[in-house]
Design a protein around this motif. Structure first.
Motif, PDB file in Angstrom:
ATOM      1  N   SER A  96       0.792  -1.211   0.066  1.00  0.00           N
ATOM      2  CA  SER A  96       0.041   0.024  -0.090  1.00  0.00           C
ATOM      3  C   SER A  96       0.705   1.335   0.064  1.00  0.00           C
ATOM      4  CB  SER A  96      -0.865   0.040   1.436  1.00  0.00           C
ATOM      5  OG  SER A  96      -0.220   0.061   2.385  1.00  0.00           O
ATOM      6  N   GLU A  97       2.190   1.036   0.336  1.00  0.00           N
ATOM      7  CA  GLU A  97       3.057   2.307   0.205  1.00  0.00           C
ATOM      8  C   GLU A  97       3.600   2.596  -1.054  1.00  0.00           C
ATOM      9  OE1 GLU A  97       5.224   2.506   4.496  1.00  0.00           O
ATOM     10  OE2 GLU A  97       5.390   0.581   3.611  1.00  0.00           O
ATOM     11  N   THR A  98       3.389   1.874  -1.872  1.00  0.00           N
ATOM     12  CA  THR A  98       4.068   1.713  -3.321  1.00  0.00           C
ATOM     13  C   THR A  98       3.342   2.401  -4.287  1.00  0.00           C
ATOM     14  OG1 THR A  98       3.712  -0.553  -3.908  1.00  0.00           O
ATOM     15  CG2 THR A  98       5.481  -0.203  -2.249  1.00  0.00           C
ATOM     16  N   SER A  99       2.142   2.741  -4.222  1.00  0.00           N
ATOM     17  CA  SER A  99       1.230   3.010  -5.123  1.00  0.00           C
ATOM     18  C   SER A  99       1.310   4.487  -5.511  1.00  0.00           C
ATOM     19  CB  SER A  99      -0.265   2.660  -5.056  1.00  0.00           C
ATOM     20  OG  SER A  99      -0.889   3.346  -3.842  1.00  0.00           O
ATOM     21  N   ALA A 100       0.942   4.805  -6.811  1.00  0.00           N
ATOM     22  CA  ALA A 100       0.863   6.174  -7.292  1.00  0.00           C
ATOM     23  C   ALA A 100      -0.493   6.124  -8.365  1.00  0.00           C
ATOM     24  CB  ALA A 100       2.331   6.574  -8.006  1.00  0.00           C
ATOM     25  N   LYS A 101      -0.702   7.338  -8.918  1.00  0.00           N
ATOM     26  CA  LYS A 101      -1.977   7.456  -9.634  1.00  0.00           C
ATOM     27  C   LYS A 101      -1.674   8.096 -10.942  1.00  0.00           C
ATOM     28  CE  LYS A 101      -5.045   6.564  -6.376  1.00  0.00           C
ATOM     29  NZ  LYS A 101      -5.903   5.453  -6.298  1.00  0.00           N
ATOM     30  N   LEU A 102      -2.102   7.414 -12.255  1.00  0.00           N
ATOM     31  CA  LEU A 102      -2.291   7.762 -13.353  1.00  0.00           C
ATOM     32  C   LEU A 102      -3.639   8.107 -13.841  1.00  0.00           C
ATOM     33  CD1 LEU A 102      -0.888   8.326 -16.042  1.00  0.00           C
ATOM     34  CD2 LEU A 102      -1.093   5.798 -16.744  1.00  0.00           C
ATOM     35  N   SER A 103      -3.709   9.511 -14.176  1.00  0.00           N
ATOM     36  CA  SER A 103      -5.315   9.814 -14.633  1.00  0.00           C
ATOM     37  C   SER A 103      -5.206   9.940 -16.182  1.00  0.00           C
ATOM     38  CB  SER A 103      -5.437  11.182 -13.886  1.00  0.00           C
ATOM     39  OG  SER A 103      -5.640  11.197 -12.713  1.00  0.00           O
ATOM     40  N   VAL A 104      -6.157   9.318 -16.822  1.00  0.00           N
ATOM     41  CA  VAL A 104      -6.392   9.338 -18.203  1.00  0.00           C
ATOM     42  C   VAL A 104      -7.707   9.829 -18.435  1.00  0.00           C
ATOM     43  CG1 VAL A 104      -6.294   8.054 -20.451  1.00  0.00           C
ATOM     44  CG2 VAL A 104      -4.663   7.470 -18.555  1.00  0.00           C
ATOM     45  N   LYS A 105      -7.917  11.069 -18.800  1.00  0.00           N
ATOM     46  CA  LYS A 105      -9.274  11.723 -18.949  1.00  0.00           C
ATOM     47  C   LYS A 105      -9.947  11.546 -17.648  1.00  0.00           C
ATOM     48  CE  LYS A 105      -9.531  11.091 -24.014  1.00  0.00           C
ATOM     49  NZ  LYS A 105     -10.452  10.598 -25.180  1.00  0.00           N
TER      50      LYS A 105
END
Length: 265
Positions: A96-105
């Motif tokens: 859970s400490e290793t995640s990031a976000k990628l927004s596509v539209k």
């Protein structure tokens, strides 16, 4: 018999392995693995753009970077977490400490980037990839593994815990021959092999894969190449709707959803 041999402990370990095997194969989202024979055939581009296509169709998607020597998925995220999948595999971080976000539209993808083991200089526990899959399957519809090329343990192990395996290649002879070797190794190891994904195809009728089990073909597209260079998916380009690869990824995602729907308890 060895007096120190503990049969009950062995039975417990075997039972756990069997239970985890069936859990990985049946419950929750689908883990999709993308091995290849050669590097440079576009695995990262395939994974990121397919993830975007799935997310835009309303699916909850995660990308896990398991190319532990030369990770590239971080190119697509703005904020790199302090801990990565590599730290998790070393036993130094919670997933859970290793995640990031990628927004596509309007869609959002969870990304679990990696740090090169060359830079980190730590010994990873490759078997923790199974723990990773078990933790993520209840959370997502699709978990996509971007992994190392070749046939090292770092390349092969992710396929052992995957529900679906696509070998990525280009329609050129050296890449084709290596992709066939990977396919043969997977099949001889009783690993799921669900077909080839042929990237950067410059002709409708494939030259080398014409008689092979091809699941999806992504045409050569300069827009896709430019998108990758700028850390974007083809779906994020201003004139991306003109892209032939964008249509191919949308069709790939549609077929995948139909053929491999998530399984819930």
């Amino acid at each position: 018999m060895d007096p120190y041999f503990n049969l009950s402990e062995l039975e417990k370990k075997l039972r756990k392995i069997i239970e985890e095997y069936y859990a990985l194969r049946s419950v929750g989202g689908k883990v999709i693995s993308f091995p290849s024979g050669k590097g440079g055939v576009g695995k990262t581009s395939i994974v990121v753009n397919l993830a975007a296509a799935l997310a835009l169709k309303g699916k909850k998607v995660a990308i896990v970077d398991l190319n532990l020597a030369l990770p590239n998925v971080s190119l697509f995220i703005e904020n790199m977490p302090e801990k990565t999948v590599t730290h998790f595999l070393c036993g130094e971080a919670k997933l859970s400490e290793t995640s990031a976000k990628l927004s596509v539209k309007k869609a959002e993808i969870d990304v679990y980037p990696a740090e090169s083991i060359v830079d980190l200089k730590k010994k990873i526990k490759i078997e923790r990839i199974g723990d990773l899959a078990l933790e993520l399957k209840p959370m997502y519809d699709y978990i996509l593994f971007d992994q190392s090329p070749g046939l090292s343990k770092f390349a092969v192990y992710p396929t052992l815990v995957a529900d679906v395996v696509f070998v990525v290649s280009a329609d050129i002879k050296p890449a084709y021959l290596d992709a066939i070797k990977v396919r043969d190794v997977l099949e001889s190891s009783d690993v799921n092999f669900n077909g080839f994904v042929v990237n950067m195809a410059k002709r409708k009728n494939l030259k080398y894969f014409y008689n092979e089990r091809v699941y999806a073909t992504i045409p050569y597209d300069w827009r896709l190449k430019n998108a990758f260079s700028s850390g974007k998916t083809v779906f994020q380009l201003r004139f991306g709707f003109l892209s032939s690869s964008r249509r191919a990824f949308s069709n790939f995602a549609k077929r995948l959803i139909e053929d491999f729907p998530p399984e819930r308890e």
